[in-house]
Design a protein around this motif. Structure first.
Motif, PDB file in Angstrom:
ATOM      1  N   TYR A  43      82.670  51.360  47.337  1.00 43.24           N
ATOM      2  CA  TYR A  43      83.520  50.415  46.600  1.00 43.24           C
ATOM      3  C   TYR A  43      82.983  49.011  46.821  1.00 43.24           C
ATOM      4  O   TYR A  43      82.764  48.581  47.944  1.00 43.24           O
ATOM      5  CB  TYR A  43      84.963  50.514  47.105  1.00 43.24           C
ATOM      6  CG  TYR A  43      85.888  49.538  46.417  1.00 43.24           C
ATOM      7  CD1 TYR A  43      86.339  49.771  45.128  1.00 43.24           C
ATOM      8  CD2 TYR A  43      86.298  48.384  47.066  1.00 43.24           C
ATOM      9  CE1 TYR A  43      87.172  48.866  44.491  1.00 43.24           C
ATOM     10  CE2 TYR A  43      87.139  47.483  46.441  1.00 43.24           C
ATOM     11  CZ  TYR A  43      87.568  47.733  45.161  1.00 43.24           C
ATOM     12  OH  TYR A  43      88.392  46.838  44.528  1.00 43.24           O
ATOM     13  N   ASN A  44      82.766  48.296  45.733  1.00 45.16           N
ATOM     14  CA  ASN A  44      82.286  46.919  45.818  1.00 45.16           C
ATOM     15  C   ASN A  44      83.440  45.990  45.465  1.00 45.16           C
ATOM     16  O   ASN A  44      83.866  45.932  44.312  1.00 45.16           O
ATOM     17  CB  ASN A  44      81.113  46.704  44.861  1.00 45.16           C
ATOM     18  CG  ASN A  44      80.440  45.367  45.075  1.00 45.16           C
ATOM     19  OD1 ASN A  44      81.052  44.426  45.560  1.00 45.16           O
ATOM     20  ND2 ASN A  44      79.179  45.283  44.711  1.00 45.16           N
ATOM     21  N   PRO A  45      83.969  45.250  46.449  1.00 44.13           N
ATOM     22  CA  PRO A  45      85.107  44.375  46.172  1.00 44.13           C
ATOM     23  C   PRO A  45      84.785  43.252  45.184  1.00 44.13           C
ATOM     24  O   PRO A  45      85.671  42.737  44.519  1.00 44.13           O
ATOM     25  CB  PRO A  45      85.479  43.819  47.541  1.00 44.13           C
ATOM     26  CG  PRO A  45      84.353  44.109  48.437  1.00 44.13           C
ATOM     27  CD  PRO A  45      83.565  45.219  47.841  1.00 44.13           C
ATOM     28  N   ALA A  46      83.518  42.888  45.050  1.00 44.08           N
ATOM     29  CA  ALA A  46      83.141  41.828  44.109  1.00 44.08           C
ATOM     30  C   ALA A  46      83.367  42.270  42.667  1.00 44.08           C
ATOM     31  O   ALA A  46      83.712  41.463  41.807  1.00 44.08           O
ATOM     32  CB  ALA A  46      81.692  41.431  44.331  1.00 44.08           C
ATOM     33  N   TYR A  47      83.163  43.572  42.390  1.00 47.33           N
ATOM     34  CA  TYR A  47      83.333  44.085  41.030  1.00 47.33           C
ATOM     35  C   TYR A  47      84.605  44.905  40.861  1.00 47.33           C
ATOM     36  O   TYR A  47      84.969  45.255  39.745  1.00 47.33           O
ATOM     37  CB  TYR A  47      82.121  44.937  40.635  1.00 47.33           C
ATOM     38  CG  TYR A  47      80.839  44.155  40.632  1.00 47.33           C
ATOM     39  CD1 TYR A  47      80.612  43.165  39.699  1.00 47.33           C
ATOM     40  CD2 TYR A  47      79.863  44.394  41.594  1.00 47.33           C
ATOM     41  CE1 TYR A  47      79.450  42.434  39.707  1.00 47.33           C
ATOM     42  CE2 TYR A  47      78.686  43.664  41.602  1.00 47.33           C
ATOM     43  CZ  TYR A  47      78.483  42.686  40.657  1.00 47.33           C
ATOM     44  OH  TYR A  47      77.330  41.964  40.671  1.00 47.33           O
ATOM     45  N   GLY A  48      85.260  45.254  41.970  1.00 43.63           N
ATOM     46  CA  GLY A  48      86.491  46.005  41.899  1.00 43.63           C
ATOM     47  C   GLY A  48      86.315  47.451  41.480  1.00 43.63           C
ATOM     48  O   GLY A  48      87.225  48.057  40.939  1.00 43.63           O
ATOM     49  N   GLN A  49      85.154  48.015  41.725  1.00 40.67           N
ATOM     50  CA  GLN A  49      84.915  49.407  41.362  1.00 40.67           C
ATOM     51  C   GLN A  49      83.833  50.004  42.260  1.00 40.67           C
ATOM     52  O   GLN A  49      83.127  49.278  42.953  1.00 40.67           O
ATOM     53  CB  GLN A  49      84.489  49.528  39.905  1.00 40.67           C
ATOM     54  CG  GLN A  49      83.195  48.792  39.581  1.00 40.67           C
ATOM     55  CD  GLN A  49      82.903  48.810  38.101  1.00 40.67           C
ATOM     56  OE1 GLN A  49      83.708  49.247  37.307  1.00 40.67           O
ATOM     57  NE2 GLN A  49      81.737  48.336  37.717  1.00 40.67           N
ATOM     58  N   ASN A  50      83.701  51.330  42.213  1.00 37.36           N
ATOM     59  CA  ASN A  50      82.651  52.007  42.970  1.00 37.36           C
ATOM     60  C   ASN A  50      81.324  51.860  42.259  1.00 37.36           C
ATOM     61  O   ASN A  50      81.268  51.781  41.037  1.00 37.36           O
ATOM     62  CB  ASN A  50      82.980  53.489  43.134  1.00 37.36           C
ATOM     63  CG  ASN A  50      84.130  53.717  44.079  1.00 37.36           C
ATOM     64  OD1 ASN A  50      84.408  52.893  44.939  1.00 37.36           O
ATOM     65  ND2 ASN A  50      84.809  54.828  43.925  1.00 37.36           N
ATOM     66  N   GLY A  51      80.265  51.848  43.046  1.00 39.05           N
ATOM     67  CA  GLY A  51      78.936  51.739  42.469  1.00 39.05           C
ATOM     68  C   GLY A  51      77.879  51.758  43.547  1.00 39.05           C
ATOM     69  O   GLY A  51      78.178  51.866  44.735  1.00 39.05           O
ATOM     70  N   PRO A  52      76.614  51.661  43.137  1.00 35.73           N
ATOM     71  CA  PRO A  52      75.536  51.647  44.128  1.00 35.73           C
ATOM     72  C   PRO A  52      75.604  50.378  44.972  1.00 35.73           C
ATOM     73  O   PRO A  52      76.003  49.316  44.497  1.00 35.73           O
ATOM     74  CB  PRO A  52      74.262  51.687  43.284  1.00 35.73           C
ATOM     75  CG  PRO A  52      74.676  51.227  41.933  1.00 35.73           C
ATOM     76  CD  PRO A  52      76.119  51.568  41.775  1.00 35.73           C
ATOM     77  N   THR A  53      75.211  50.498  46.233  1.00 33.28           N
ATOM     78  CA  THR A  53      75.247  49.352  47.136  1.00 33.28           C
ATOM     79  C   THR A  53      73.949  48.562  47.130  1.00 33.28           C
ATOM     80  O   THR A  53      73.897  47.474  47.685  1.00 33.28           O
ATOM     81  CB  THR A  53      75.549  49.805  48.579  1.00 33.28           C
ATOM     82  OG1 THR A  53      74.552  50.745  48.980  1.00 33.28           O
ATOM     83  CG2 THR A  53      76.918  50.443  48.667  1.00 33.28           C
ATOM     84  N   GLY A  54      72.918  49.114  46.504  1.00 37.37           N
ATOM     85  CA  GLY A  54      71.646  48.406  46.446  1.00 37.37           C
ATOM     86  C   GLY A  54      70.660  49.113  45.540  1.00 37.37           C
ATOM     87  O   GLY A  54      70.910  50.218  45.064  1.00 37.37           O
TER      88      GLY A  54
END
Length: 109
Positions: A43-54
């Motif tokens: 979960y990426n709090p900057a985008y508010g959704q799950n996604g790749p971390t890098g």
């Protein structure tokens, strides 16, 4: 120990090296294609959704990750983990301590 350098010995050594050389190099495996989320998926709090971390970058014999903020690279940049900055402690910051004393009107020391 005597080293023989006759033309026949040199020719045999060259043939052995030429025959053996193509079998010593392994084909590079692209780890980034085999596992698209090799750097992590969270979960990426900057985008508010799950996604790749890098983003994965393939190199010869290895790979490394270029992490998206707020994630940072772990050991040898092989994966990305969430970085949360430490909370400010008012007792470590002299200016905050001064404001705290003024606000509540008592002496800490």
């Amino acid at each position: 120990m005597q080293i023989y350098t006759t033309p026949l010995v040199i020719a045999v050594l060259v043939i052995v090296v030429v025959i053996h050389l193509p079998h010593t190099h392994a084909q590079d495996i692209n780890e980034c294609v085999l596992n698209p989320y090799i750097c992590g998926y969270a979960y990426n709090p900057a985008y508010g959704q799950n996604g790749p971390t890098g983003a994965c970058v393939n190199t010869i014999g290895s790979y490394y990750c270029v992490c998206y903020p707020p994630f940072v690279g772990t050991h040898l940049n092989r994966s990305c983990s969430y970085y949360q900055p430490p909370q400010q402690n008012i007792f470590q910051d002299p200016y905050s301590l001064f404001l705290f004393e003024e606000l509540f009107d008592f002496d800490l020391f």
